[in-house]
Design a protein around this motif. Structure first.
Motif, PDB file in Angstrom:
ATOM      1  N   TYR A   1      18.456  13.819 -48.785  1.00 33.19           N
ATOM      2  CA  TYR A   1      17.797  14.848 -47.982  1.00 33.19           C
ATOM      3  C   TYR A   1      17.097  15.854 -48.892  1.00 33.19           C
ATOM      4  CZ  TYR A   1      20.308  13.241 -43.828  1.00 33.19           C
ATOM      5  OH  TYR A   1      20.796  12.498 -42.785  1.00 33.19           O
ATOM      6  N   ARG A   2      16.176  16.563 -48.305  1.00 25.29           N
ATOM      7  CA  ARG A   2      15.451  17.642 -48.981  1.00 25.29           C
ATOM      8  C   ARG A   2      15.740  18.932 -48.224  1.00 25.29           C
ATOM      9  NH1 ARG A   2      12.680  21.333 -50.755  1.00 25.29           N
ATOM     10  NH2 ARG A   2      10.737  21.233 -51.914  1.00 25.29           N
ATOM     11  N   ALA A   3      16.176  19.965 -48.927  1.00 24.29           N
ATOM     12  CA  ALA A   3      16.538  21.242 -48.305  1.00 24.29           C
ATOM     13  C   ALA A   3      15.315  22.141 -48.215  1.00 24.29           C
ATOM     14  CB  ALA A   3      17.640  21.925 -49.098  1.00 24.29           C
ATOM     15  N   ILE A   4      15.092  22.695 -47.024  1.00 19.10           N
ATOM     16  CA  ILE A   4      13.994  23.641 -46.794  1.00 19.10           C
ATOM     17  C   ILE A   4      14.606  24.955 -46.327  1.00 19.10           C
ATOM     18  CG2 ILE A   4      11.896  24.122 -45.497  1.00 19.10           C
ATOM     19  CD1 ILE A   4      11.481  21.156 -45.178  1.00 19.10           C
ATOM     20  N   PRO A   5      14.471  26.049 -47.086  1.00 15.32           N
ATOM     21  CA  PRO A   5      15.027  27.332 -46.656  1.00 15.32           C
ATOM     22  C   PRO A   5      14.202  27.934 -45.528  1.00 15.32           C
ATOM     23  CG  PRO A   5      13.886  27.586 -48.735  1.00 15.32           C
ATOM     24  CD  PRO A   5      13.862  26.120 -48.424  1.00 15.32           C
ATOM     25  N   ILE A   6      14.889  28.510 -44.544  1.00 17.83           N
ATOM     26  CA  ILE A   6      14.218  29.197 -43.438  1.00 17.83           C
ATOM     27  C   ILE A   6      14.878  30.556 -43.246  1.00 17.83           C
ATOM     28  CG2 ILE A   6      13.583  27.049 -42.260  1.00 17.83           C
ATOM     29  CD1 ILE A   6      15.857  27.607 -40.286  1.00 17.83           C
ATOM     30  N   LYS A   7      14.130  31.488 -42.667  1.00 18.21           N
ATOM     31  CA  LYS A   7      14.629  32.810 -42.331  1.00 18.21           C
ATOM     32  C   LYS A   7      14.233  33.128 -40.898  1.00 18.21           C
ATOM     33  CE  LYS A   7      14.496  34.858 -46.968  1.00 18.21           C
ATOM     34  NZ  LYS A   7      13.972  35.979 -47.785  1.00 18.21           N
ATOM     35  N   PHE A   8      15.111  33.877 -40.220  1.00 23.40           N
ATOM     36  CA  PHE A   8      14.791  34.233 -38.841  1.00 23.40           C
ATOM     37  C   PHE A   8      13.612  35.200 -38.795  1.00 23.40           C
ATOM     38  CE2 PHE A   8      15.244  36.866 -35.046  1.00 23.40           C
ATOM     39  CZ  PHE A   8      15.300  35.891 -34.061  1.00 23.40           C
TER      40      PHE A   8
END
Length: 280
Positions: free
Chosen positions: A23-30
């Motif tokens: 898998y590849r991790a993608i950071p997200i923010k609200f």
């Protein structure tokens, strides 16, 4: 560690968060003001050989660790920069069914418990999947152009969406009952056509339609049934278990004795009145 034993080490994201293999991790923010990041784990959707899936493998992005506040519209907005999106579907767990599970009714459908979910993002072009896997974060969910409702606004929106249109509900129920009546009529016609006709092995199907309908119960029979149920219930009760039950039993017994005494007095008085002297 034993000699020759290999262990799989989890991949690391640029920010140091662990990532599942493949898998590849993608950071997200609200929002832009949020300091901590949440990670989505994405990869191209693939299935084993011989396994059928309703999601096209070359155009589908499989997403793990989707937070509860991230809806299908939010995911479509996050990955819109990679290319046109055909559909976004959220599930409680990975789904490999041959056809997507869609509810036939907008009113009578089970609602999933809010929690972390998985998503299938289907793009129009296969190249969009590669762009989505290579995305650099953090991605922002709630922006000024596409705000996500929270707090009181979200509660009000959820309550408004939960209200049912009576006319639309009536139309759907009527349509369902019409289809149900047609189905029952077809089954009855099929059973009637097969009644008395032997099958390939010579067996004849016997139905209950030929049985004589039961006669309506008379009033006397109903009273007998009620009296029988009353006696059955009385046998299960504990007699004179409480002090008040003992007192009531004595009072009922005394009342019955007084009633019998009065009836005997009236009968004796009547016999005396009817007694006459008949010499001849």
């Amino acid at each position: 560690m034993a000699a020759g034993k290999k262990t799989r080490v989890k991949e690391q994201t640029p920010e140091g968060a662990p990532c599942p293999p493949g898998y590849r991790a993608i950071p997200i923010k609200f929002s832009q003001e949020q300091e901590a990041s949440h990670f989505l784990y994405v990869k191209e959707h693939r299935v084993r050989g011989g396994t059928e899936s309703c999601w096209p493998s070359e155009r589908t992005l499989f997403v793990l660790n989707v937070p509860p506040y991230c809806s299908e519209g939010c995911l479509a907005q996050l990955f819109s920069s990679c290319g046109p999106i055909q559909s976004v579907n959220l599930h409680d767990k990975p789904d490999l069914s041959e056809t997507p599970k869609t509810s036939a009714s907008a009113f009578f459908c089970s609602k999933s418990v809010p929690g972390f979910q998985v998503a299938y993002v289907v793009f129009v072009k296969p190249a969009s999947v590669l762009k989505a896997v290579a995305l650099q974060g953090p991605l922002i969910i709630s922006t000024e152009r596409h705000p996500v409702k929270t707090g009181i606004e979200k509660w009000i929106a959820d309550y408004t969406d939960s209200l049912v249109d009576p006319e639309a509900l009536r139309v759907e129920v009527d349509k369902f009952m019409e289809e149900y009546d047609k189905k029952i009529a077809m089954e009855d016609a099929k059973a009637e056509a097969e009644e008395g006709v032997p099958d390939e092995e010579g067996w004849v199907k016997v139905t209950r339609k030929g049985r004589r309908p039961g006669l309506p119960r008379s009033e006397a029979a109903s009273l007998r049934v009620l009296e029988k149920e009353k006696r059955k219930k009385a046998r299960k009760e504990l007699l004179n278990f409480y002090a008040w039950q003992h007192r009531e039993t004595k009072m009922e017994h005394l009342a019955q004795l007084r009633k019998k005494f009065e009836e005997d007095k009236q009968r004796i008085a009547l016999m005396r009145a009817q007694r006459k002297f008949r010499p001849y």
